[in-house]
Design a protein around this motif. Structure first.
Motif, mmCIF file in Angstrom:
data_model
loop_
_atom_site.group_PDB
_atom_site.id
_atom_site.type_symbol
_atom_site.label_atom_id
_atom_site.label_comp_id
_atom_site.label_asym_id
_atom_site.label_seq_id
_atom_site.Cartn_x
_atom_site.Cartn_y
_atom_site.Cartn_z
ATOM 1 N N THR A 88 -45.506 -44.413 -37.515
ATOM 2 C CA THR A 88 -44.310 -45.553 -38.146
ATOM 3 C C THR A 88 -43.524 -45.918 -37.214
ATOM 4 N N PHE A 89 -42.813 -46.648 -37.015
ATOM 5 C CA PHE A 89 -42.412 -48.017 -35.802
ATOM 6 C C PHE A 89 -41.597 -48.588 -36.513
ATOM 7 N N GLU A 90 -40.608 -48.933 -35.819
ATOM 8 C CA GLU A 90 -39.226 -49.571 -36.342
ATOM 9 C C GLU A 90 -39.084 -50.939 -35.785
ATOM 10 N N LEU A 91 -39.149 -52.833 -36.060
ATOM 11 C CA LEU A 91 -38.169 -53.454 -35.706
ATOM 12 C C LEU A 91 -37.812 -54.133 -35.728
ATOM 13 N N TYR A 92 -37.219 -54.398 -34.356
ATOM 14 C CA TYR A 92 -35.790 -55.244 -34.978
ATOM 15 C C TYR A 92 -35.989 -56.750 -33.848
ATOM 16 N N PRO A 93 -36.263 -57.691 -34.687
ATOM 17 C CA PRO A 93 -36.721 -59.201 -34.351
ATOM 18 C C PRO A 93 -35.314 -59.955 -34.257
ATOM 19 N N ASP A 94 -35.401 -60.540 -32.640
ATOM 20 C CA ASP A 94 -34.280 -61.653 -32.399
ATOM 21 C C ASP A 94 -33.497 -62.212 -33.200
ATOM 22 N N LYS A 95 -35.101 -63.256 -34.042
ATOM 23 C CA LYS A 95 -34.649 -64.144 -34.363
ATOM 24 C C LYS A 95 -36.368 -64.348 -35.778
ATOM 25 N N LEU A 96 -36.444 -64.721 -36.694
ATOM 26 C CA LEU A 96 -37.366 -64.839 -38.008
ATOM 27 C C LEU A 96 -37.430 -66.322 -38.489
#
Length: 92
Positions: free
Chosen positions: A41-49
């Motif tokens: 599993t992973f977690e992803l926190y993008p700065d913008k979409l």
């Protein structure tokens, strides 16, 4: 990536808000080195979409295999945040 026979590999997720086909030269999150198969599993926190992401595997230090590119849209993130708060996510 399933079915790949390998002895030594690094796997991870590469992502970008600008490049629709992110590579390991984009932002990337290395997960771990693997010696056998399994679920990760992973977690992803993008700065913008929107944010484009795909899995990758580096085999024997020089062969890079990429998975299919997926996209996170603003609506997806808002739905997940609402779900998190509505279900008491802070108390999980």
């Amino acid at each position: 990536m399933l079915g790949e026979q390998t002895r030594n590999a690094d796997i991870g997720i590469c992502y970008s808000s600008d490049d629709e086909e992110p590579t390991i030269d984009s932002n990337s999150t290395e997960l771990l080195s693997i010696t056998n198969s399994g679920d990760y599993t992973f977690e992803l926190y993008p700065d913008k979409l929107p944010c484009y992401y795909r899995a990758y595997m580096v085999v024997d230090d020089d062969n890079i295999i990429y998975g299919d590119t997926k996209t996170i849209y603003a609506d997806d993130r808002e739905i997940l945040i609402k779900f998190y708060h509505d279900t008491g996510g802070d108390n999980w």
